[in-house]
Write an enzyme that holds these catalytic residues in place. Structure first.
Site, PDB file in Angstrom:
ATOM      1  N   HIS A  25      -1.884  24.709 -38.745  1.00 30.96           N
ATOM      2  CA  HIS A  25      -1.818  25.788 -39.617  1.00 30.96           C
ATOM      3  C   HIS A  25      -3.106  25.547 -40.526  1.00 30.96           C
ATOM      4  O   HIS A  25      -3.082  24.405 -41.131  1.00 30.96           O
ATOM      5  CB  HIS A  25      -0.525  26.188 -40.070  1.00 30.96           C
ATOM      6  CG  HIS A  25       0.261  26.623 -39.269  1.00 30.96           C
ATOM      7  ND1 HIS A  25       0.544  28.144 -39.123  1.00 30.96           N
ATOM      8  CD2 HIS A  25       1.304  26.010 -38.559  1.00 30.96           C
ATOM      9  CE1 HIS A  25       1.843  28.408 -38.362  1.00 30.96           C
ATOM     10  NE2 HIS A  25       2.013  26.984 -37.853  1.00 30.96           N
ATOM     11  N   GLU A 215      12.234  26.396 -32.492  1.00 33.56           N
ATOM     12  CA  GLU A 215      12.170  25.327 -33.410  1.00 33.56           C
ATOM     13  C   GLU A 215      13.441  25.517 -34.151  1.00 33.56           C
ATOM     14  O   GLU A 215      13.741  24.244 -34.422  1.00 33.56           O
ATOM     15  CB  GLU A 215      10.928  25.945 -34.190  1.00 33.56           C
ATOM     16  CG  GLU A 215      10.705  24.725 -35.552  1.00 33.56           C
ATOM     17  CD  GLU A 215       9.748  25.135 -36.467  1.00 33.56           C
ATOM     18  OE1 GLU A 215       9.166  24.336 -37.375  1.00 33.56           O
ATOM     19  OE2 GLU A 215       9.398  26.368 -36.556  1.00 33.56           O
ATOM     20  N   ASP A 304       1.046  20.593 -36.642  1.00 33.25           N
ATOM     21  CA  ASP A 304       1.757  21.730 -37.231  1.00 33.25           C
ATOM     22  C   ASP A 304       1.089  22.080 -38.792  1.00 33.25           C
ATOM     23  O   ASP A 304       0.155  22.930 -38.800  1.00 33.25           O
ATOM     24  CB  ASP A 304       3.239  21.540 -37.555  1.00 33.25           C
ATOM     25  CG  ASP A 304       4.033  22.645 -37.814  1.00 33.25           C
ATOM     26  OD1 ASP A 304       3.222  23.939 -37.636  1.00 33.25           O
ATOM     27  OD2 ASP A 304       5.132  22.957 -37.889  1.00 33.25           O
TER      28      ASP A 304
END
Length: 384
Positions: A25, A215, A304
C-alpha cells in the site's frame, strides 16, 4: 547438505536476490522523515512525533497495539499529507527507490484515489501524479544501479460507494501505468458482493482485479471474492488454512474451497508480518504460509504496509528463512509465483522470469557453491 542443495541464504544474499511484490500500500510505506517534512510544508500539526526515528517507532507500536482505532489512525496521518500533487509525486518516487534498493525488480503498489481529494485534486490528477512519481522513481533507481518496474493498482474502499467509478478510472489508465483494480477496507459487514457492478464491468473490459479477502473474515470472504466476483488474486487469503485439516499422523485433507484455490492456481498475496499484527497467526513459525508452501499453493510473499509493520521484502524473507529454513530455491519459488501472477502481459512476465529472476538466483547459488568449495578447501589445508 550436498552441493546441489543451496544453504539458507545470508541477509546480504536475501537483499541482493531479485524479488517481486504484489501487495503493497502506497499510504502504508512512507518514509517517516518524508511525513514530517510534508506535514511542515502543509501545516499539518496532528503528528504524534516530530522526529523521524520516534515517528517510525510510533507507527509500528500503534499497528501492534491491538487497537483497531489506533491502527486506523496511522493511515489518517499518512493520507493527511498526501493531498497535493507534489506530495503524491514525491511519495510514489520514494516508494520506487526504496523498493529497488531492497532488491525488488517488479512491484504492484496500490492506493485509493478517493482518499487523496481533500486538497482539491480530481481522481485523474491523483492517478497522474502517482504514475509520474513511479516513473521518476524508476529513473532514479536506474541511476543508482538498480532495476525496477512498478505498476499501480487502483483501490476502492469497500465501505464507500465509488467502486464502479474507480474501476472505470483503472480501465482508462490501464495503458498508462495502472495494471489493475482492488477493493480494501474492513471485510466484516462490507462483503465484496456490494460492488458486483464494478467487478462485472472489469470482466467485460477484460481487466484484472484482486480483492482483499480471507484476512479477518474467513472462508466466506474468500468464497465470495472468487465465486461471486471472479477475483484473479486474493489479497492475503491467509484464512484458506481454515479449510485444510492436518491429522495427528501428519496427513493433510483439503476442503472443497481450498482444493479449488490450489487446483485453479489462484495467487495468494500473503503478508506475514501484517498477518501477525492482525492476529491471523501467533508467530512466523505458525504462519500458514509454511504449510501452504509444502502443499504447493500459489503463495507469494508481500509487505502490505512497510511503515506500519517496520518491514521490507528482505525482512519478510529473513523472518521466513529463520522460521522455515528456506533456501534460495524457496525464495526463487515464491518470486516466480509472484511474477507469474502479476497483472502485466504474459510475454513481459516471462521475460522478467527468464532474463532477470532466474539469472539473479543462479548467480547467488553459484556464489554460495564457490564459498562452500573455498571453505572445504581451507579446512582440508588446515587439517593437513
Amino acid at each position: 547438505m550436498t552441493s546441489q542443495t543451496p544453504s539458507v541464504p545470508t541477509a546480504d544474499q536475501i537483499r541482493r536476490a531479485p524479488k517481486v511484490l504484489l501487495h503493497d500500500h502506497l499510504d502504508g510505506g512512507l518514509r517517516p522523515g518524508t511525513i514530517i517534512e510534508l506535514a511542515q510544508e502543509q501545516g499539518y500539526q496532528q503528528l504524534p512525533e516530530t522526529e523521524p526515528d520516534k515517528l517510525g517507532i510510533w507507527f509500528r507500536e500503534a499497528a501492534d497495539s491491538g487497537s483497531l482505532e489506533r491502527y486506523l489512525e496511522t493511515f489518517a496521518h499518512t493520507c493527511a499529507v498526501m493531498q497535493t500533487r507534489d506530495a503524491l509525486f514525491r511519495v510514489a518516487a520514494e516508494c520506487a527507490v526504496d523498493l529497488a534498493e531492497d532488491g525488488v525488480v517488479y512491484a504492484e503498489v496500490r492506493y485509493a484515489p478517493e482518499q487523496h481529494l481533500e486538497g482539491g485534486l480530481t481522481l485523474e490528477e491523483v492517478v497522474e501524479a502517482v504514475n509520474e512519481g513511479f516513473r521518476e522513481g524508476e529513473r532514479q533507481a536506474r541511476a543508482n544501479g538498480h532495476r525496477i518496474r512498478i505498476g499501480a493498482l487502483l483501490t476502492a474502499m469497500r465501505h464507500a460507494a465509488r467502486a464502479l467509478e474507480i474501476a472505470e478510472l483503472a480501465n482508462r489508465y490501464r495503458d498508462s501505468g495502472v495494471v489493475g483494480f482492488d477493493i480494501a477496507g474492513a471485510e466484516a459487514g462490507y462483503p465484496p458482493t456490494r460492488h458486483l457492478d464494478a467487478f462485472e464491468y472489469l470482466k467485460r473490459e477484460n481487466n484484472h482485479f484482486t480483492i482483499h479477502a480471507g484476512e479477518a473474515f474467513g472462508l466466506p470472504s474468500i468464497w465470495q471474492a472468487l465465486q461471486w466476483c471472479g477475483a484473479d488474486r486474493l489479497g492475503h487469503g491467509v484464512r484458506i488454512i481454515d479449510d485444510i485439516e492436518v491429522a495427528d499422523d501428519g496427513s493433510v485433507s483439503l476442503g472443497r474451497l481450498a482444493a479449488y484455490v490450489r487446483d485453479k492456481r489462484i495467487p495468494l498475496e500473503m503478508c506475514p508480518s501484517s498477518n501477525l499484527q492482525t492476529g491471523a497467526a501467533a508467530s512466523f513459525a505458525e504462519h500458514p504460509i509454511g504449510l501452504l508452501r509444502k502443499l504447493h499453493f500459489r503463495a507469494t510473499v508481500n509487505t502490505d504496509n512497510r511503515l506500519m509493520s517496520g518491514t521490507s521484502m528482505s525482512r519478510e524473507f529473513e523472518l521466513l528463512t529463520e522460521a522455515f529454513d528456506y533456501t534460495l530455491d524457496d525464495m526463487q519459488w515464491f518470486t516466480v509465483n509472484a511474477m507469474k501472477s502479476a497483472f502485466i502481459p504474459f510475454d513481459e512476465r516471462l521475460a522478467m522470469i527468464n532474463e532477470v529472476i532466474k539469472p539473479g538466483y543462479a548467480e547467488l547459488k553459484s556464489e554460495w557453491l564457490f564459498q562452500q568449495t573455498a571453505t572445504t578447501s581451507d579446512s582440508s589445508r588446515t587439517a593437513g
